[in-house]
Each structure stands twice: as C-alpha cells, then as structure tokens.
Write a protein that holds these residues in place. Structure first.
Motif, short mmCIF file in Angstrom:
data_model
loop_
_atom_site.label_atom_id
_atom_site.label_comp_id
_atom_site.label_asym_id
_atom_site.label_seq_id
_atom_site.Cartn_x
_atom_site.Cartn_y
_atom_site.Cartn_z
N HIS A 100 0.83 -1.20 0.00
CA HIS A 100 0.00 0.00 0.00
C HIS A 100 0.87 1.25 0.00
O HIS A 100 1.77 1.39 0.83
N SER A 101 0.63 2.16 -0.93
CA SER A 101 1.28 3.47 -0.98
C SER A 101 2.80 3.29 -0.98
O SER A 101 3.37 2.77 -1.93
N THR A 128 -1.47 -1.30 -4.21
CA THR A 128 -2.64 -0.70 -3.59
C THR A 128 -2.40 0.80 -3.40
O THR A 128 -1.58 1.18 -2.57
N SER A 129 -3.07 1.62 -4.21
CA SER A 129 -2.81 3.07 -4.18
C SER A 129 -1.30 3.33 -4.12
O SER A 129 -0.82 4.05 -3.24
N ASN A 146 -7.17 10.43 3.91
CA ASN A 146 -7.04 9.01 3.53
C ASN A 146 -8.36 8.30 3.26
O ASN A 146 -8.35 7.20 2.71
N PHE A 182 -6.89 1.13 -6.71
CA PHE A 182 -6.80 2.45 -6.10
C PHE A 182 -8.19 3.02 -5.88
O PHE A 182 -9.17 2.58 -6.49
N ASP A 220 -8.95 9.33 -4.17
CA ASP A 220 -7.68 9.48 -3.46
C ASP A 220 -7.33 10.96 -3.37
O ASP A 220 -7.27 11.66 -4.37
N ALA A 228 -6.25 10.80 -9.19
CA ALA A 228 -5.38 9.64 -8.98
C ALA A 228 -5.34 8.76 -10.22
O ALA A 228 -4.29 8.17 -10.54
N MET A 263 -2.21 6.58 -11.87
CA MET A 263 -2.25 5.12 -11.92
C MET A 263 -2.21 4.62 -13.37
O MET A 263 -1.66 3.54 -13.64
N HIS A 279 -7.50 7.11 -0.30
CA HIS A 279 -6.13 6.60 -0.44
C HIS A 279 -5.92 5.28 0.29
O HIS A 279 -5.34 4.35 -0.25
N VAL A 308 -7.39 2.64 0.65
CA VAL A 308 -8.55 1.96 0.06
C VAL A 308 -8.83 0.62 0.72
O VAL A 308 -9.98 0.18 0.81
N TYR A 315 -12.35 -3.88 -2.09
CA TYR A 315 -10.92 -4.15 -2.28
C TYR A 315 -10.64 -5.64 -2.23
O TYR A 315 -9.97 -6.19 -3.12
#
Length: 346
Positions: free
Chosen positions: A152-153, A176-177, A217, A276, A280, A293, A297, A317, A319, A327
């Motif tokens: 993630h991130s 993931t994002s 977020n 994502f 976001d 976003a 992406m 974000h 997610v 998700y």
C-alpha cells in the motif's frame, strides 16, 4: 486545495472542542509495543521477530536490526506478503490478514524498519530500495518461493523496487494506491526534504492528526476506524516516537526519489494489479500537482506490461481500510486467475 484543507482543519478543531468527535490527548501514553495487533474480533495475531543480518551488512549498520511480523496459515500453498505505507504499520491490513488466511493463503504482514513494533535504527537509509531489501530478506529467510507482494502506498513503491531489481522472484504484485508513479522535479524533491521534519511530526496537534488520517485518507470514514486516531495520538508522548518521526522524515525523502521505479517499470515480469480509490486525496500530491489519482495510476498501468487497473468509486487513499469489501473482492478475483502456486518447491 490548501484553503479547503485549512477549512477542514478548523472544522475538526471545532468538533474536538465541542465534543462532536472524541479527543484522546488526555489518555495515558501507548507505546508502539503495546499496540494491540488483533483481528476484527479482537483475537491477538501471533507476532514474531526476525533479525536482519544481511540488511545490516549491506547498509553498514552497527547493530543487526529486527523487524516484527505476523504469520497466519503457514501451510497455505501461496504466500501473500503485506507491506504497509508511510506512517503506518501492519495493522493497516486488518481487513485483509484474516480474510485471506481464511481463503487458504499463507499470510505474512511485516512492520518495516522505523515503523510499528520493528526496530527504528537511525542509520538505516529508509530508501525504497532498502525497504525492498528488508522485505526480500524476510522472504528468503522464511523460504518463500514466488511471493505475492501486496503493498500500500509506500509499500507499493517498495514492492515495485523489489520486482524491478529481482524480476524473477515475485509471483505477483498487488499495488494498492501505490506511490512511485508520480513524477517529482528536483525542486519538489528539495522542498520535501526542507519542509518535512521530526519537529513538525512531533508537534502535530490532535485536530491535524484527525485531518491527515480521516480527511486525507478516507472517503467513507466510520467510527470503527477511530483506533487509527487513538493510537497515533497516544503514542506521540512515548520515548520511541522520536525514532519513528525521524524514520518518517527519511522515508518521505526516499519516496520522492522515485525515478528508478518510474524509469524501469518495463522490467517487471510478475502479473500485476493496481487497485486504487478514485477519490484518493493524496495521490497526486495535492500541494504540487493536483488532478486525479487515475491519471497517475494509468501511467503505471501503461508501463507494466499486462497489468490490470481497478479503480474503486467513492474510495480514498487507504482503500483497503476505506472500502475493504470491494478491495478484497478485486484482489481475490485477481489471485484466482494466477497460475497454480509453485510454493511446493520451496
């Protein structure tokens, strides 16, 4: 956007003052080691620790650091390795760890150096390549063959660095994002380094923590997520928070230097999904670039051959916490399409 954030901060400050949302600043301190790592039903996860001698040797660390991790369903035929984002820890996968273990996967969730219950060495470089080396050492030490890296991130950028440098090792990527796709100029990188400081993180008032967590977020905030606020507020007065704040500052600089990832997406061989939130508010950087976003992406999607791009409506974000059902469904469908696991060879 800055005006909107300022207005949001004022509203949250007023909400705290009026009692509309709960304040945790009067609660007793809570150390990272005392964070409850539990399932949604309150069952404690089995927490383990691992020394990283290879990492210490590679980066010239005076002592061998240890990372904390959780492992569920160790006999599962395919392993998912969950890698958290900036400022967070493995508990941010709370809606995934038990869910995917129940689906038959072996699940590993790790606290990266500087975060959660792991050691926080000041001499660790906190680049995404160094983070990837840590994840790889965990994977190799546990004898995992072709893991699915779920990042993630910041964890997404870590997974990207892993997959670019060791393209034959990951079995798949679940980004993931993810950070790593957005371009930053040298002036912007310098700005990040100049603006972010340990003092800034340590002196953050409670209303700004509410804003950074809840407003930045999430699109579907709900009361059951307030542990995110409580733990962040209560840990701020503990002795090891200084090391955590320093790790964050170093990591932000590492995140901004993402040219290696951006320029080498074509080296990734593993099947990849990018999931994502369409809403976001952190990617792209709202203070510098603005925009949506999806635009960022799509850059990553175009660069990774054969990748799948899945945007989730009305999701932010974080997610995996904001929209866990959607998700998990998207990730489960992707995993079911993968070739049969080869982990029996390990």
């Amino acid at each position: 956007m800055t005006t909107l954030r300022a207005a949001s901060a004022l509203l949250l400050s007023a909400a705290l003052a009026s009692g509309c949302v709960r304040s945790y600043r009067a609660e007793p301190p809570l150390s990272f080691q005392d964070f409850p790592y539990t399932s949604l039903q309150g069952q404690a996860w089995p927490l383990k620790r691992m020394a990283l001698p290879k990492t210490a040797e590679t980066y010239g660390l005076a002592t061998v650091p240890e990372v904390a991790y959780v492992e569920l369903n160790p006999e599962g035929p395919r392993t998912l390795v969950f890698i958290h984002g900036l400022g967070s820890y493995l508990k941010f996968w709370r809606y995934q760890v038990d869910t995917f273990a129940a689906q038959g996967y072996r699940v590993i969730a790790v606290d990266l150096p500087g975060y959660g219950k792991s050691d926080k060495p000041a001499s660790f470089p906190y680049t995404m390549e160094a983070m990837a080396d840590v994840v790889r050492e965990v994977v190799l030490t546990l004898g995992i063959h072709r893991p699915v890296l779920v990042g993630h991130s910041m964890g997404g950028q870590t997974a990207l660095s892993y997959a670019i440098r060791y393209p034959e090792e990951p079995g798949a990527l679940v980004l993931t994002s993810p950070a790593g796709f957005e371009r930053f100029s040298w002036k912007e990188k310098a700005w990040f380094k100049r603006v972010f400081s340990s003092v800034l993180i340590k002196s953050a008032p409670e209303y700004s923590i509410w804003g950074s967590v809840r407003q930045s977020n999430f699109s579907r905030w709900r009361p059951e997520l307030e542990w995110l606020i409580e733990e962040r507020v209560r840990v701020a007065s503990t002795p090891d928070f200084d090391a955590y704040a320093y790790a964050n500052v170093r990591t932000v600089d590492g995140l901004a230097h993402d040219d290696f990832v951006r320029d080498n997406l074509g080296h990734i061989q593993a099947p990849t999904i990018i999931v994502f939130g369409e809403d976001d508010r952190l990617i792209p950087n709202p203070f510098m670039h603005g925009g949506r976003a999806r635009e960022i992406m799509e850059y990553g999607h175009a660069g990774i051959r054969g990748s799948q791009l899945t945007g989730l409506d009305r999701c932010g974000h974080s997610v995996q916490l904001d929209c866990p059902q959607e998700y998990n469904e998207a990730v489960s469908a992707f995993l079911k399409k993968l070739p049969a696991s080869e982990e029996g060879e390990r």
